[in-house]
Scaffold this motif. Structure first.
Motif, PDB file in Angstrom:
ATOM      1  N   GLY A 185      -7.850   5.251   9.265  1.00 16.55           N
ATOM      2  CA  GLY A 185      -7.791   6.324  10.239  1.00 16.55           C
ATOM      3  C   GLY A 185      -8.892   7.334  10.026  1.00 16.55           C
ATOM      4  N   GLU A 186      -8.902   8.314  10.926  1.00 14.51           N
ATOM      5  CA  GLU A 186      -9.975   9.314  10.902  1.00 14.51           C
ATOM      6  C   GLU A 186      -9.465  10.609  11.501  1.00 14.51           C
ATOM      7  OE1 GLU A 186     -13.806   7.827  12.222  1.00 14.51           O
ATOM      8  OE2 GLU A 186     -14.152   9.702  13.313  1.00 14.51           O
ATOM      9  N   ARG A 187      -9.836  11.709  10.859  1.00 16.07           N
ATOM     10  CA  ARG A 187      -9.532  13.047  11.362  1.00 16.07           C
ATOM     11  C   ARG A 187     -10.847  13.796  11.545  1.00 16.07           C
ATOM     12  NH1 ARG A 187      -4.722  15.452  11.111  1.00 16.07           N
ATOM     13  NH2 ARG A 187      -5.696  17.443  10.569  1.00 16.07           N
ATOM     14  N   SER A 188     -10.908  14.580  12.632  1.00 17.43           N
ATOM     15  CA  SER A 188     -12.118  15.348  12.902  1.00 17.43           C
ATOM     16  C   SER A 188     -11.724  16.635  13.619  1.00 17.43           C
ATOM     17  CB  SER A 188     -13.096  14.544  13.768  1.00 17.43           C
ATOM     18  OG  SER A 188     -14.248  15.306  14.057  1.00 17.43           O
ATOM     19  N   GLY A 189     -12.262  17.748  13.180  1.00  8.70           N
ATOM     20  CA  GLY A 189     -11.952  19.022  13.814  1.00  8.70           C
ATOM     21  C   GLY A 189     -10.501  19.424  13.685  1.00  8.70           C
ATOM     22  N   GLY A 190      -9.832  18.974  12.660  1.00  4.43           N
ATOM     23  CA  GLY A 190      -8.438  19.354  12.444  1.00  4.43           C
ATOM     24  C   GLY A 190      -7.425  18.523  13.200  1.00  4.43           C
TER      25      GLY A 190
ATOM     26  N   ALA B  53     -11.917  10.461   6.561  1.00  5.48           N
ATOM     27  CA  ALA B  53     -11.572   9.097   6.949  1.00  5.48           C
ATOM     28  C   ALA B  53     -11.003   8.374   5.743  1.00  5.48           C
ATOM     29  CB  ALA B  53     -12.800   8.361   7.491  1.00  5.48           C
ATOM     30  N   TRP B  54     -10.164   7.407   6.031  1.00  9.10           N
ATOM     31  CA  TRP B  54      -9.614   6.585   4.948  1.00  9.10           C
ATOM     32  C   TRP B  54      -9.504   5.134   5.410  1.00  9.10           C
ATOM     33  CZ3 TRP B  54      -6.491   9.484   8.146  1.00  9.10           C
ATOM     34  CH2 TRP B  54      -5.449   8.808   8.776  1.00  9.10           C
ATOM     35  N   GLU B  55      -9.511   4.257   4.445  1.00  3.85           N
ATOM     36  CA  GLU B  55      -9.245   2.830   4.673  1.00  3.85           C
ATOM     37  C   GLU B  55      -8.651   2.294   3.387  1.00  3.85           C
ATOM     38  OE1 GLU B  55     -12.589   0.451   5.763  1.00  3.85           O
ATOM     39  OE2 GLU B  55     -11.473  -1.443   5.592  1.00  3.85           O
ATOM     40  N   ALA B  56      -7.431   1.794   3.489  1.00  2.00           N
ATOM     41  CA  ALA B  56      -6.718   1.313   2.297  1.00  2.00           C
ATOM     42  C   ALA B  56      -6.032   0.000   2.623  1.00  2.00           C
ATOM     43  CB  ALA B  56      -5.700   2.345   1.828  1.00  2.00           C
ATOM     44  N   GLN B  57      -5.864  -0.796   1.622  1.00  2.00           N
ATOM     45  CA  GLN B  57      -5.119  -2.041   1.765  1.00  2.00           C
ATOM     46  C   GLN B  57      -4.542  -2.434   0.418  1.00  2.00           C
ATOM     47  OE1 GLN B  57      -7.559  -5.861   1.632  1.00  2.00           O
ATOM     48  NE2 GLN B  57      -8.966  -4.438   2.670  1.00  2.00           N
ATOM     49  N   GLY B  58      -3.429  -3.125   0.466  1.00  2.00           N
ATOM     50  CA  GLY B  58      -2.792  -3.572  -0.767  1.00  2.00           C
ATOM     51  C   GLY B  58      -1.801  -4.678  -0.473  1.00  2.00           C
ATOM     52  N   TRP B  59      -1.359  -5.312  -1.509  1.00  2.00           N
ATOM     53  CA  TRP B  59      -0.364  -6.376  -1.354  1.00  2.00           C
ATOM     54  C   TRP B  59       0.500  -6.445  -2.601  1.00  2.00           C
ATOM     55  CZ3 TRP B  59      -0.884  -9.730  -5.319  1.00  2.00           C
ATOM     56  CH2 TRP B  59      -2.166  -9.911  -5.861  1.00  2.00           C
ATOM     57  N   ILE B  60       1.652  -7.055  -2.435  1.00  2.00           N
ATOM     58  CA  ILE B  60       2.551  -7.343  -3.547  1.00  2.00           C
ATOM     59  C   ILE B  60       3.168  -8.708  -3.289  1.00  2.00           C
ATOM     60  CG2 ILE B  60       4.473  -6.134  -2.432  1.00  2.00           C
ATOM     61  CD1 ILE B  60       5.475  -5.407  -5.229  1.00  2.00           C
ATOM     62  N   GLY B  61       3.278  -9.501  -4.340  1.00  2.00           N
ATOM     63  CA  GLY B  61       3.858 -10.832  -4.196  1.00  2.00           C
ATOM     64  C   GLY B  61       3.268 -11.808  -5.179  1.00  2.00           C
ATOM     65  N   THR B  62       3.468 -13.076  -4.882  1.00  2.00           N
ATOM     66  CA  THR B  62       2.954 -14.148  -5.732  1.00  2.00           C
ATOM     67  C   THR B  62       1.633 -14.649  -5.153  1.00  2.00           C
ATOM     68  OG1 THR B  62       4.102 -15.869  -4.491  1.00  2.00           O
ATOM     69  CG2 THR B  62       5.335 -14.779  -6.252  1.00  2.00           C
ATOM     70  N   ASP B  63       1.104 -15.683  -5.782  1.00  4.10           N
ATOM     71  CA  ASP B  63      -0.130 -16.260  -5.253  1.00  4.10           C
ATOM     72  C   ASP B  63       0.097 -16.942  -3.909  1.00  4.10           C
ATOM     73  OD1 ASP B  63      -1.634 -15.420  -7.386  1.00  4.10           O
ATOM     74  OD2 ASP B  63      -1.221 -17.210  -8.570  1.00  4.10           O
ATOM     75  N   ARG B  64       1.319 -17.355  -3.639  1.00  7.13           N
ATOM     76  CA  ARG B  64       1.621 -18.091  -2.410  1.00  7.13           C
ATOM     77  C   ARG B  64       2.182 -17.222  -1.302  1.00  7.13           C
ATOM     78  NH1 ARG B  64      -1.098 -22.813  -2.372  1.00  7.13           N
ATOM     79  NH2 ARG B  64      -1.004 -23.797  -4.434  1.00  7.13           N
ATOM     80  N   HIS B  65       2.871 -16.156  -1.665  1.00  4.00           N
ATOM     81  CA  HIS B  65       3.541 -15.333  -0.660  1.00  4.00           C
ATOM     82  C   HIS B  65       3.280 -13.868  -0.995  1.00  4.00           C
ATOM     83  CE1 HIS B  65       5.675 -18.996   0.550  1.00  4.00           C
ATOM     84  NE2 HIS B  65       5.894 -19.207  -0.748  1.00  4.00           N
ATOM     85  N   ARG B  66       2.739 -13.143  -0.016  1.00  2.00           N
ATOM     86  CA  ARG B  66       2.386 -11.746  -0.256  1.00  2.00           C
ATOM     87  C   ARG B  66       2.789 -10.886   0.940  1.00  2.00           C
ATOM     88  NH1 ARG B  66      -3.799 -12.366  -2.620  1.00  2.00           N
ATOM     89  NH2 ARG B  66      -3.211 -13.309  -4.614  1.00  2.00           N
ATOM     90  N   LEU B  67       3.151  -9.663   0.615  1.00  3.95           N
ATOM     91  CA  LEU B  67       3.383  -8.643   1.626  1.00  3.95           C
ATOM     92  C   LEU B  67       2.186  -7.702   1.620  1.00  3.95           C
ATOM     93  CD1 LEU B  67       5.242  -7.232   3.681  1.00  3.95           C
ATOM     94  CD2 LEU B  67       6.186  -5.914   1.750  1.00  3.95           C
ATOM     95  N   TRP B  68       1.480  -7.673   2.744  1.00  2.00           N
ATOM     96  CA  TRP B  68       0.262  -6.873   2.862  1.00  2.00           C
ATOM     97  C   TRP B  68       0.557  -5.557   3.573  1.00  2.00           C
ATOM     98  CZ3 TRP B  68      -4.965  -8.043   1.644  1.00  2.00           C
ATOM     99  CH2 TRP B  68      -5.184  -9.306   1.083  1.00  2.00           C
TER     100      TRP B  68
END
Length: 298
Positions: free
Chosen positions: A133-138, A113-128
């Motif tokens: 997701g999850e994988r099980s049994g291939g 399983a994974w969970e990621a988040q990030g952003w780029i931008g200024t203090d006022r405007h950001r792109l998130w």
């Protein structure tokens, strides 16, 4: 003999009477002295009105040894709190966090399983960017990617608006997403997002987590996440109403602030129509597993 005894007894009585009278006079004399002692003479009374206080007044008007400069407008502006807690100017910054990148091995098979988040931008405007997701049994059980625009609407809170792209399960779909990201009182990290799609499809997801510092590097992180769906979607195994609630408790050790392995336990339970669909497919509506993974950011 009798006469002599009478004379002697009379002399003794007279002597005793004289002694008693002398003591009484002496006591009266002492009491008189005691009564006279509390009385003070007029010379002993201090008359403050006749004292010269000019020296004290002159001393209070003397400048201090370390003069205090007068307040300026710059000092008053510096004392005010910043208009925004994360105001770092107009520079462009970026942040990427893999909060979960974990695996497990259970009787029903191994998974990731994974969970990621990030952003780029200024203090006022950001792109998130957010993904989990999850994988099980291939095979991929669930996966999505969100692209959002965010800006602060209150101290510690950002409003995010954008699109979520569902990769699995079922056919790929796009939904409009709107929500908030921020820190609630007592430092609870909160994400709440609503989704609207074609044909009246709607859903909502909310998650909250907390970081309890057991030591300077050992951190216990409880987390809970819940999903809600507005209508049935049998192609994806989703029923209307409260769909799934996942709770996790992870203990990590931060070798550095940016890298920390962890172990934990996760319990997942489905409810209502979603649980019925899982039972129809021969799957359990709840699952508990031990996990191990890493958390890192840069």
């Amino acid at each position: 003999m009798i006469a002599m005894r009478i004379r002697h007894r009379g002399i003794a009585i007279i002597a005793t009477a004289a002694l008693v009278a002398g003591n009484a006079q002496a006591q009266q004399h002492d009491h008189g002295r005691h009564a006279a002692q509390p009385v003070e003479s007029q010379d002993d009374i201090v008359d403050h009105s006749k004292m010269d206080h000019a020296q004290h007044r002159a001393t209070s008007t003397q400048p201090p040894l370390t003069p205090i400069p007068p307040l300026t407008d710059a000092d008053l502006e510096a004392a005010k709190p910043p208009a925004h807690a994360h105001d770092h100017g107009s520079g462009v910054f970026s942040y990427l966090l893999f909060d979960r990148l974990e695996t497990w091995a259970a009787d029903r098979g191994s998974g990731q399983a994974w969970e990621a988040q990030g952003w780029i931008g200024t203090d006022r405007h950001r792109l998130w960017l957010r993904s989990e997701g999850e994988r099980s049994g291939g095979r991929t059980e669930s996966a999505d990617l969100e692209v959002l625009y965010g800006r602060p609407v209150a101290r510690w809170w950002d409003l995010v608006v954008g699109v979520r792209h569902d990769l699995a399960p079922g056919p790929q779909r796009d939904d409009i997403a709107i929500g908030v990201v921020g820190t609630a009182p007592y430092k609870f990290e909160v994400e709440a997002t609503a989704y609207l799609g074609a044909s009246g499809r709607s859903a909502a997801r909310i998650s909250t987590e907390y970081e309890l510092l057991l030591t300077h590097r050992l951190i216990l992180q409880p987390k809970i996440e819940a999903e809600w769906h507005g209508r049935d979607d049998r192609s994806r195994g989703i029923g209307s109403g409260l769909g799934k609630v996942e709770t996790g408790l992870r203990l990590r050790y931060e070798f550095t602030r940016k890298f920390a392995p962890y172990v934990g336990v996760v319990h997942e339970r489905s409810f209502g129509a979603t649980a019925d669909l899982l039972r129809d497919e021969g799957e359990a509506a709840h699952d508990t597993r031990m996990v191990a993974g890493v958390r890192f950011w840069f």
